[in-house]
Motif scaffolding. Structure first.
Motif, PDB file in Angstrom:
ATOM      1  N   ALA A   7      -5.493  -0.853  -6.788  1.00  0.00           N
ATOM      2  CA  ALA A   7      -5.491  -2.131  -6.086  1.00  0.00           C
ATOM      3  C   ALA A   7      -4.164  -2.393  -5.385  1.00  0.00           C
ATOM      4  O   ALA A   7      -4.086  -3.242  -4.494  1.00  0.00           O
ATOM      5  N   ASP A  10      -3.482  -2.684  -1.379  1.00  0.00           N
ATOM      6  CA  ASP A  10      -3.474  -3.897  -0.561  1.00  0.00           C
ATOM      7  C   ASP A  10      -2.098  -4.532  -0.502  1.00  0.00           C
ATOM      8  O   ASP A  10      -1.822  -5.311   0.415  1.00  0.00           O
ATOM      9  N   LEU A  68     -12.714  -3.240 -13.059  1.00  0.00           N
ATOM     10  CA  LEU A  68     -12.937  -2.548 -11.796  1.00  0.00           C
ATOM     11  C   LEU A  68     -13.560  -3.484 -10.768  1.00  0.00           C
ATOM     12  O   LEU A  68     -13.138  -3.524  -9.603  1.00  0.00           O
ATOM     13  N   ILE A  69     -14.560  -4.241 -11.181  1.00  0.00           N
ATOM     14  CA  ILE A  69     -15.196  -5.189 -10.268  1.00  0.00           C
ATOM     15  C   ILE A  69     -14.193  -6.249  -9.816  1.00  0.00           C
ATOM     16  O   ILE A  69     -14.165  -6.654  -8.651  1.00  0.00           O
ATOM     17  N   ILE A  72     -11.931  -4.877  -7.113  1.00  0.00           N
ATOM     18  CA  ILE A  72     -12.602  -4.863  -5.806  1.00  0.00           C
ATOM     19  C   ILE A  72     -12.622  -6.263  -5.212  1.00  0.00           C
ATOM     20  O   ILE A  72     -12.371  -6.461  -4.010  1.00  0.00           O
ATOM     21  N   SER A  75      -9.205  -7.236  -3.980  1.00  0.00           N
ATOM     22  CA  SER A  75      -8.920  -6.510  -2.748  1.00  0.00           C
ATOM     23  C   SER A  75      -9.588  -7.181  -1.551  1.00  0.00           C
ATOM     24  O   SER A  75      -8.966  -7.383  -0.500  1.00  0.00           O
ATOM     25  N   ILE A  76     -10.837  -7.555  -1.701  1.00  0.00           N
ATOM     26  CA  ILE A  76     -11.554  -8.229  -0.609  1.00  0.00           C
ATOM     27  C   ILE A  76     -10.908  -9.580  -0.295  1.00  0.00           C
ATOM     28  O   ILE A  76     -10.753  -9.969   0.873  1.00  0.00           O
ATOM     29  N   TYR A 189      -6.948  -4.311   6.944  1.00  0.00           N
ATOM     30  CA  TYR A 189      -7.694  -3.341   6.150  1.00  0.00           C
ATOM     31  C   TYR A 189      -6.955  -2.019   5.987  1.00  0.00           C
ATOM     32  O   TYR A 189      -7.553  -1.014   5.599  1.00  0.00           O
ATOM     33  N   THR A 192      -6.940  -0.201   2.350  1.00  0.00           N
ATOM     34  CA  THR A 192      -8.113   0.381   1.688  1.00  0.00           C
ATOM     35  C   THR A 192      -8.013   1.890   1.573  1.00  0.00           C
ATOM     36  O   THR A 192      -8.071   2.460   0.480  1.00  0.00           O
TER      37      THR A 192
END
Length: 264
Positions: A7, A10, A68-69, A72, A75-76, A189, A192
């Motif tokens: 992560a 980012d 993990l979720i 993500i 990050s978004i 982005y 990523t």
């Protein structure tokens, strides 16, 4: 710790936008623009601690899939916040390394390249010494190996994991400076693929080995360069992921990693 380190890709993006935001003030003050790194580094470290405290600490005892979720989702969130404040279009990043190139065996090496390599080696050596010699570094290794046993030995796992995030975010800000100096652009982005390739480099070199991770990154860079030169620039990323699959199939421990037996 190993699960959510990717992560930090980012934070490369965050460091780039912090530098872009402070560059006009540095220019107006008449000071060298590379001093933006001295501002983005502590800010990224602080944001790393905030993200760990708000997003990851509540999930400390949850299944790894939850972490993990969450990684993500974070990050978004960071990408969309960057797009909201700075726009989704790439922003120019000035070249701050006004140094002459050097010649190696008749090959001219740009200032950005040789400074990046020099600083990377120095940071890798410092991080290796820190991990192996300092109390915090030893605590990080213990928590990574066995969190429950580390707690029984009197190690504060929460502060140790937070330190890992802070150091990772600070190093990401250094990476953002040299990456953007090479490609002269910053966009929401950008982190990523950098995060994914950093993960692949760690797997290739050997998870848990700082030297191995750097070696893996160099090998990936060489493979990408040869792929773009002799095959196709559009296939460079695909070749990198093929390497990841082959390493996981042939030598999961990586180049410098060691196989460990686990009694079940």
């Amino acid at each position: 710790i190993r699960l959510i380190n990717f992560a930090h890709g980012d934070f490369v993006m965050i460091g780039a936008y912090i530098s872009i935001a402070v560059i006009p003030f540095l220019s107006a003050a008449g000071v060298p623009l590379w001093l933006c790194l001295l501002i983005s580094l502590p800010l990224c470290a602080f944001l790393g601690a905030v993200v760990e405290r708000l997003a990851y600490k509540p999930l400390r005892r949850s299944p790894k899939l939850s972490a993990l979720i969450t990684a993500i989702a974070v990050s978004i969130l960071l990408k969309n916040l960057a797009a909201l404040f700075f726009g989704s279009a790439p922003l120019p990043f000035p070249n701050m390394l006004d140094l002459p190139p050097i010649n190696l065996a008749g090959i001219s090496v740009s200032a950005v390249t040789w400074v990046t390599v020099t600083v990377s080696v120095a940071v890798m050596a410092a991080l290796e010494i820190f991990i192996r010699k300092s109390r915090t570094g030893l605590a990080m290794r213990a928590v990574s190996e066995n969190p429950d046993a580390a707690v029984l030995m009197g190690i504060n796992s929460d502060s140790t994991i937070r330190s890992t995030f802070v150091i990772g975010a600070a190093l990401a800000s250094i990476a953002s400076f040299f990456y953007c100096s090479s490609y002269a652009l910053a966009e929401p982005y950008m982190g990523t693929m950098l995060g994914l390739k950093a993960f692949i480099a760690a797997v290739l070199g050997g998870t848990g080995s700082i030297t191995g991770a750097m070696l893996g990154g160099i090998l990936i860079g060489i493979v990408e360069s040869f792929t773009k030169a002799y095959i196709s620039s559009q296939l460079s990323d695909a070749v990198v992921f093929v390497i990841l699959i082959l390493v996981l199939l042939i030598k999961p421990s990586g180049i410098m990693g060691k196989m460990q037996r686990e009694k079940v």
